[in-house]
Motif scaffolding. Structure first.
Motif, PDB file in Angstrom:
ATOM      1  N   ILE A  98     -12.123 -14.013 -31.351  1.00 13.13           N
ATOM      2  CA  ILE A  98     -11.680 -13.443 -32.626  1.00 13.13           C
ATOM      3  C   ILE A  98     -10.212 -13.059 -32.443  1.00 13.13           C
ATOM      4  O   ILE A  98      -9.888 -12.129 -31.690  1.00 13.13           O
ATOM      5  N   VAL A  99      -9.333 -13.835 -33.081  1.00  7.38           N
ATOM      6  CA  VAL A  99      -7.897 -13.634 -32.865  1.00  7.38           C
ATOM      7  C   VAL A  99      -7.271 -13.139 -34.173  1.00  7.38           C
ATOM      8  O   VAL A  99      -7.357 -13.817 -35.205  1.00  7.38           O
ATOM      9  N   ILE A 100      -6.653 -11.961 -34.121  1.00  6.88           N
ATOM     10  CA  ILE A 100      -6.132 -11.318 -35.333  1.00  6.88           C
ATOM     11  C   ILE A 100      -4.603 -11.374 -35.363  1.00  6.88           C
ATOM     12  O   ILE A 100      -3.931 -11.018 -34.393  1.00  6.88           O
ATOM     13  N   ASN A 101      -4.082 -11.838 -36.495  1.00 11.72           N
ATOM     14  CA  ASN A 101      -2.626 -11.869 -36.765  1.00 11.72           C
ATOM     15  C   ASN A 101      -1.798 -12.633 -35.740  1.00 11.72           C
ATOM     16  O   ASN A 101      -0.691 -12.225 -35.390  1.00 11.72           O
ATOM     17  N   ASP A 102      -2.359 -13.743 -35.254  1.00  7.07           N
ATOM     18  CA  ASP A 102      -1.600 -14.590 -34.327  1.00  7.07           C
ATOM     19  C   ASP A 102      -2.253 -15.967 -34.329  1.00  7.07           C
ATOM     20  O   ASP A 102      -3.267 -16.179 -33.674  1.00  7.07           O
ATOM     21  N   ASP A 103      -1.666 -16.898 -35.087  1.00 12.01           N
ATOM     22  CA  ASP A 103      -2.330 -18.211 -35.207  1.00 12.01           C
ATOM     23  C   ASP A 103      -1.698 -19.286 -34.325  1.00 12.01           C
ATOM     24  O   ASP A 103      -1.875 -20.474 -34.559  1.00 12.01           O
ATOM     25  N   GLU A 104      -0.999 -18.846 -33.281  1.00 14.06           N
ATOM     26  CA  GLU A 104      -0.311 -19.797 -32.397  1.00 14.06           C
ATOM     27  C   GLU A 104      -1.271 -20.856 -31.836  1.00 14.06           C
ATOM     28  O   GLU A 104      -0.932 -22.023 -31.736  1.00 14.06           O
ATOM     29  N   HIS A 105      -2.484 -20.448 -31.482  1.00 13.09           N
ATOM     30  CA  HIS A 105      -3.414 -21.395 -30.841  1.00 13.09           C
ATOM     31  C   HIS A 105      -4.498 -21.916 -31.806  1.00 13.09           C
ATOM     32  O   HIS A 105      -5.467 -22.532 -31.365  1.00 13.09           O
ATOM     33  N   PHE A 106      -4.328 -21.672 -33.099  1.00 10.11           N
ATOM     34  CA  PHE A 106      -5.339 -22.170 -34.044  1.00 10.11           C
ATOM     35  C   PHE A 106      -5.379 -23.697 -33.988  1.00 10.11           C
ATOM     36  O   PHE A 106      -4.343 -24.366 -34.003  1.00 10.11           O
ATOM     37  N   GLY A 107      -6.590 -24.253 -33.911  1.00  8.53           N
ATOM     38  CA  GLY A 107      -6.750 -25.712 -33.852  1.00  8.53           C
ATOM     39  C   GLY A 107      -6.710 -26.265 -32.434  1.00  8.53           C
ATOM     40  O   GLY A 107      -7.022 -27.422 -32.206  1.00  8.53           O
ATOM     41  N   PHE A 149     -12.632 -21.201 -37.848  1.00  6.03           N
ATOM     42  CA  PHE A 149     -12.286 -20.950 -39.252  1.00  6.03           C
ATOM     43  C   PHE A 149     -11.192 -19.897 -39.305  1.00  6.03           C
ATOM     44  O   PHE A 149     -11.080 -19.052 -38.420  1.00  6.03           O
ATOM     45  N   LYS A 150     -10.368 -19.974 -40.370  1.00  7.76           N
ATOM     46  CA  LYS A 150      -9.138 -19.184 -40.436  1.00  7.76           C
ATOM     47  C   LYS A 150      -9.072 -18.396 -41.727  1.00  7.76           C
ATOM     48  O   LYS A 150      -9.476 -18.871 -42.781  1.00  7.76           O
ATOM     49  N   SER A 154      -5.337 -14.925 -39.102  1.00  3.94           N
ATOM     50  CA  SER A 154      -6.419 -14.553 -38.187  1.00  3.94           C
ATOM     51  C   SER A 154      -7.493 -15.646 -38.190  1.00  3.94           C
ATOM     52  O   SER A 154      -7.634 -16.362 -39.181  1.00  3.94           O
ATOM     53  N   TYR A 155      -8.234 -15.753 -37.097  1.00  2.00           N
ATOM     54  CA  TYR A 155      -9.252 -16.814 -37.052  1.00  2.00           C
ATOM     55  C   TYR A 155     -10.323 -16.520 -36.001  1.00  2.00           C
ATOM     56  O   TYR A 155     -10.167 -15.638 -35.157  1.00  2.00           O
ATOM     57  N   ALA A 156     -11.420 -17.253 -36.123  1.00  2.27           N
ATOM     58  CA  ALA A 156     -12.478 -17.248 -35.116  1.00  2.27           C
ATOM     59  C   ALA A 156     -12.564 -18.650 -34.531  1.00  2.27           C
ATOM     60  O   ALA A 156     -12.512 -19.636 -35.273  1.00  2.27           O
ATOM     61  N   ALA A 157     -12.659 -18.737 -33.216  1.00  2.00           N
ATOM     62  CA  ALA A 157     -12.760 -20.030 -32.531  1.00  2.00           C
ATOM     63  C   ALA A 157     -13.876 -19.925 -31.500  1.00  2.00           C
ATOM     64  O   ALA A 157     -13.805 -19.106 -30.592  1.00  2.00           O
ATOM     65  N   GLY A 158     -14.905 -20.726 -31.673  1.00  3.72           N
ATOM     66  CA  GLY A 158     -16.021 -20.588 -30.737  1.00  3.72           C
ATOM     67  C   GLY A 158     -16.924 -21.788 -30.717  1.00  3.72           C
ATOM     68  O   GLY A 158     -16.591 -22.854 -31.235  1.00  3.72           O
ATOM     69  N   GLY A 159     -18.076 -21.577 -30.129  1.00  6.42           N
ATOM     70  CA  GLY A 159     -19.016 -22.684 -30.032  1.00  6.42           C
ATOM     71  C   GLY A 159     -20.286 -22.260 -29.318  1.00  6.42           C
ATOM     72  O   GLY A 159     -20.522 -21.079 -29.082  1.00  6.42           O
ATOM     73  N   THR A 160     -21.081 -23.260 -28.995  1.00  5.73           N
ATOM     74  CA  THR A 160     -22.343 -23.011 -28.300  1.00  5.73           C
ATOM     75  C   THR A 160     -22.210 -23.493 -26.856  1.00  5.73           C
ATOM     76  O   THR A 160     -21.339 -24.298 -26.547  1.00  5.73           O
ATOM     77  N   LEU A 161     -23.076 -22.983 -26.029  1.00  3.92           N
ATOM     78  CA  LEU A 161     -23.091 -23.378 -24.627  1.00  3.92           C
ATOM     79  C   LEU A 161     -24.554 -23.484 -24.223  1.00  3.92           C
ATOM     80  O   LEU A 161     -25.259 -22.484 -24.155  1.00  3.92           O
ATOM     81  N   MET A 162     -25.019 -24.723 -24.002  1.00  8.24           N
ATOM     82  CA  MET A 162     -26.433 -24.930 -23.694  1.00  8.24           C
ATOM     83  C   MET A 162     -26.689 -24.724 -22.204  1.00  8.24           C
ATOM     84  O   MET A 162     -26.187 -25.480 -21.380  1.00  8.24           O
TER      85      MET A 162
END
Length: 351
Positions: A98-107, A149-150, A154-162
């Protein structure tokens, strides 16, 4: 998440106990990005009880083996974002930055995947690597898929890990359309995915999911114990807002299952934008009811396209003319009026 960055942990347990309810868990990122907005780079990590998570535009009845789902007591949960259907259980971890007010690494999926890959290498899975845009794999088999999603900067970047997912249950409860699998040149779900557990050193293979989660967190934060990690604990105030948001919408069958319109014809095809399906009825040769489904991801409103097609004669010219009057790209994706008209004309009667 790299050394020197001040990542902190957001503990999403409630009254000291882990929350396994997928309806609650999958609403957390929304609250953290839109409401709480803790400055900097936070990380959440949680586990769901057995559940199928479907995309916002999917027809659950076409994606899921409903009798099996009910028999096994598996929960059905609808995301607020697009994409396809996935199965979660106590052998699977969900992680989100969860990254707030910094979209440098979005995508930049690799930025968030690499620390996890490094941790898995340390635990013995030395062949784990990033492949494609957003998958982590061992050999040709995927053990993690990621999404973002952005909102503003701010954005959330994540996933699953089986780790130890019940693959046999996943295969039975998810009934992907044959056309989609064939278009990717694979035979079945099982051949494309793997758990990481068999690739880890023996001492990690004996862990339960909470033990694996702890081992992973210690490596991600380069810490000797969980107490050494800077942590924000969700409090009663946070939980009261999360509860309020869920009430009456996301915790209802109407939202999660969706209404199965049961129209007369169902056509479905996999395109570059994802699977697009139409369920419709005819009055004479004119479309009288229509609903669009699929695992495409759109920022638009698919009802715009449904409205444009309602009342239109089922002929190529009439369909193309109707579709050309609306913004297909903005409301569905990069697909032509011609392709959509051809799909509708396949007209497969539901027996």
């Amino acid at each position: 998440m790299k050394e020197g960055s001040s990542m902190f942990f957001i503990d999403t347990s409630r009254n000291g106990k882990p929350v396994y309810d997928p309806i609650v868990n999958q609403s957390l990122d929304n609250y953290l990005v839109n409401d709480l907005k803790l400055p900097g780079h936070g990380l959440i990590m949680y586990v769901n009880q057995p559940a199928v998570i479907v995309g916002v535009n999917q027809n659950a009845y076409a994606e899921v083996n409903m009798p099996y789902l009910k028999e096994k007591g598996i929960k059905l949960v609808r995301r607020t974002s697009g994409g396809g259907a996935v199965y979660h259980d106590y052998g699977n971890i969900i992680f989100e930055n969860i990254v707030i007010n910094d979209d440098e690494h979005f995508g930049d999926f690799k930025y968030f995947a690499q620390p996890i890959i490094d941790a898995l290498h340390d635990m013995g899975a030395t062949d784990a690597e990033m492949r494609g845009r957003n998958d982590m794999v061992i050999g040709n088999q995927k053990f993690s898929g990621m999404t973002m999603f952005k909102v503003g900067k701010s954005y959330a970047a994540g996933g699953t890990l089986m780790f130890d997912l019940a693959m046999d249950v996943a295969t039975k409860v998810l009934t992907p359309e044959k056309d989609k699998l064939e278009s990717k040149g694979v035979k079945s779900v099982e051949s494309r995915v793997t758990n990481v557990k068999p690739f880890l050193k023996p001492e990690f293979q004996n862990l339960d999911i909470e033990g694996f989660k702890k081992a992973l967190l210690l490596r991600l934060f380069n810490a000797k114990s969980l107490d050494d990690i800077e942590t924000y604990h969700l409090n009663d105030h946070d939980w009261s807002i999360i509860d309020e948001r869920l009430k009456g919408k996301y915790d209802t069958d109407e939202w999660n299952y969706g209404k199965n319109p049961g129209f007369d014809y169902y056509v479905s095809k996999h395109y570059d934008i994802g699977t697009v399906s139409f369920n419709y009825s005819l009055s004479g040769n004119t479309i009288s009811d229509i609903k669009i489904y699929g695992d495409f991801i759109t920022g638009g409103d698919i009802s715009v396209i449904e409205k444009a097609l309602n009342g239109v004669e089922l002929t190529k010219d009439a369909l193309v003319a109707a579709l050309n009057k609306v913004d297909i790209k903005g409301n569905l994706g990069d697909i032509s009026a011609d392709e959509l008209a051809d799909l509708l004309l396949e007209k497969t009667k539901i027996s």
